[in-house]
Every structure is written in structure tokens, then in C-alpha cells.
Design a protein around this motif. Sequence first.
Motif, PDB file in Angstrom:
ATOM      1  N   SER A 185       0.858  -1.071   0.100  1.00  0.00           N
ATOM      2  CA  SER A 185       0.091  -0.036   0.044  1.00  0.00           C
ATOM      3  C   SER A 185       0.866   1.403   0.061  1.00  0.00           C
ATOM      4  O   SER A 185       1.700   1.357   0.835  1.00  0.00           O
ATOM      5  CB  SER A 185      -0.940   0.100   1.322  1.00  0.00           C
ATOM      6  OG  SER A 185      -1.590   1.226   1.349  1.00  0.00           O
ATOM      7  N   PRO A 186       0.815   2.031  -0.892  1.00  0.00           N
ATOM      8  CA  PRO A 186       1.286   3.416  -0.886  1.00  0.00           C
ATOM      9  C   PRO A 186       0.799   4.511   0.553  1.00  0.00           C
ATOM     10  O   PRO A 186       1.390   4.958   0.790  1.00  0.00           O
ATOM     11  CB  PRO A 186       0.963   4.198  -2.154  1.00  0.00           C
ATOM     12  CG  PRO A 186      -0.422   3.598  -2.698  1.00  0.00           C
ATOM     13  CD  PRO A 186      -0.321   2.133  -2.153  1.00  0.00           C
TER      14      PRO A 186
ATOM     15  N   VAL B 278     -14.806  11.217  -8.086  1.00  0.00           N
ATOM     16  CA  VAL B 278     -13.614  11.419  -8.900  1.00  0.00           C
ATOM     17  C   VAL B 278     -12.889  10.054  -9.350  1.00  0.00           C
ATOM     18  O   VAL B 278     -12.503  10.110 -10.252  1.00  0.00           O
ATOM     19  CB  VAL B 278     -12.598  12.206  -7.933  1.00  0.00           C
ATOM     20  CG1 VAL B 278     -11.108  12.262  -8.538  1.00  0.00           C
ATOM     21  CG2 VAL B 278     -13.189  13.514  -7.767  1.00  0.00           C
ATOM     22  N   THR B 279     -12.929   9.193  -8.420  1.00  0.00           N
ATOM     23  CA  THR B 279     -12.359   7.888  -8.666  1.00  0.00           C
ATOM     24  C   THR B 279     -13.165   6.632  -9.198  1.00  0.00           C
ATOM     25  O   THR B 279     -12.618   5.721  -9.773  1.00  0.00           O
ATOM     26  CB  THR B 279     -11.749   7.356  -7.228  1.00  0.00           C
ATOM     27  OG1 THR B 279     -12.853   6.858  -6.482  1.00  0.00           O
ATOM     28  CG2 THR B 279     -10.879   8.147  -6.785  1.00  0.00           C
ATOM     29  N   GLY B 280     -14.504   6.717  -9.167  1.00  0.00           N
ATOM     30  CA  GLY B 280     -15.502   5.720  -9.556  1.00  0.00           C
ATOM     31  C   GLY B 280     -15.436   4.603  -8.625  1.00  0.00           C
ATOM     32  O   GLY B 280     -16.149   3.385  -9.220  1.00  0.00           O
TER      33      GLY B 280
ATOM     34  N   ASP C 213      -6.841   2.115  -5.528  1.00  0.00           N
ATOM     35  CA  ASP C 213      -5.501   2.751  -5.158  1.00  0.00           C
ATOM     36  C   ASP C 213      -5.668   4.334  -4.926  1.00  0.00           C
ATOM     37  O   ASP C 213      -5.096   4.692  -3.690  1.00  0.00           O
ATOM     38  CB  ASP C 213      -4.221   2.461  -6.126  1.00  0.00           C
ATOM     39  CG  ASP C 213      -3.878   0.827  -5.967  1.00  0.00           C
ATOM     40  OD1 ASP C 213      -4.377   0.173  -4.957  1.00  0.00           O
ATOM     41  OD2 ASP C 213      -3.271   0.562  -6.873  1.00  0.00           O
ATOM     42  N   VAL C 214      -6.091   4.815  -5.893  1.00  0.00           N
ATOM     43  CA  VAL C 214      -6.298   6.337  -5.839  1.00  0.00           C
ATOM     44  C   VAL C 214      -7.236   6.713  -4.654  1.00  0.00           C
ATOM     45  O   VAL C 214      -6.735   7.642  -3.869  1.00  0.00           O
ATOM     46  CB  VAL C 214      -6.776   6.979  -7.213  1.00  0.00           C
ATOM     47  CG1 VAL C 214      -7.290   8.427  -6.976  1.00  0.00           C
ATOM     48  CG2 VAL C 214      -5.850   6.835  -8.362  1.00  0.00           C
ATOM     49  N   ALA C 215      -8.389   6.141  -4.432  1.00  0.00           N
ATOM     50  CA  ALA C 215      -9.325   6.263  -3.417  1.00  0.00           C
ATOM     51  C   ALA C 215      -8.663   5.992  -2.168  1.00  0.00           C
ATOM     52  O   ALA C 215      -8.671   6.878  -1.094  1.00  0.00           O
ATOM     53  CB  ALA C 215     -10.724   5.485  -3.479  1.00  0.00           C
TER      54      ALA C 215
END
Length: 113
Positions: free
Chosen positions: A9-10, A63-65, A94-96
Motif C-alpha cells: 500500500s502506498p 472522482v475515482t469511480g 488505489d487512488v481512493a
Amino acid sequence: MAGEIHHGSPAAAIFPYVVPNTPVRSPDYDNNVQGTLTMGVVDEYVGAIIGYAERTIREIERVTGVQISISKGELKAGTSEREVVISGTREAVDVAEVMIVQRVSDAANSRRR
């Protein structure tokens, strides 16, 4: 094919107690595969994710879907964390995740001042 997303995980590097350590991505990682990520968020910071009138959580979803669900008042056994489940493509999840961790980190930093 839906399934649990296992990856390094980033977000774990930014806010390690929010996201448990998970195995590193395999070379055949496919960003378009649908899946879910379950993470724990300390109860006192859940409001930072939801936002006023649910605006923050809805914006992250827009924004992320992804779809985000947060356990309602139920804490994970033996912790002060609520379960947050993010569903969508791996890339979107990942973005969320990063967006959520950033919100929690900002809230934690503002409480320390």
C-alpha cells in the motif's frame, strides 16, 4: 473477477496504522480487475472521510469511480477502528485509498496542533 486486492500500500508509508501491511504487487498486477480493499480507520477520524453532509466521501467516489462503505458505529473487534471497504478497479481503489489516508492524516495533524 472480483476479489481482495493485495498490494504494498502506498498509503501504508504515509499513515501506517490505518492500512495493514499487505504483500507486494505481483508482476501480473492488472489495474482494470475489479476488487475490494478493506481498511481500518480510527473511529475519531471517520468524519474526515465522510465530510459535512457526506460531501467528502461522495467526492472521492465521484472522482475515482469507486464505491465506499463504512461500518456504522461498529468497531473492529479489539480496536477503536471502523471498517472501510473500497470497491472498484484496482487503479481506482488505489487512488481512493490514498485520498482517504490523506484526509485522515490531515485530520490527525490538525488535532495535534
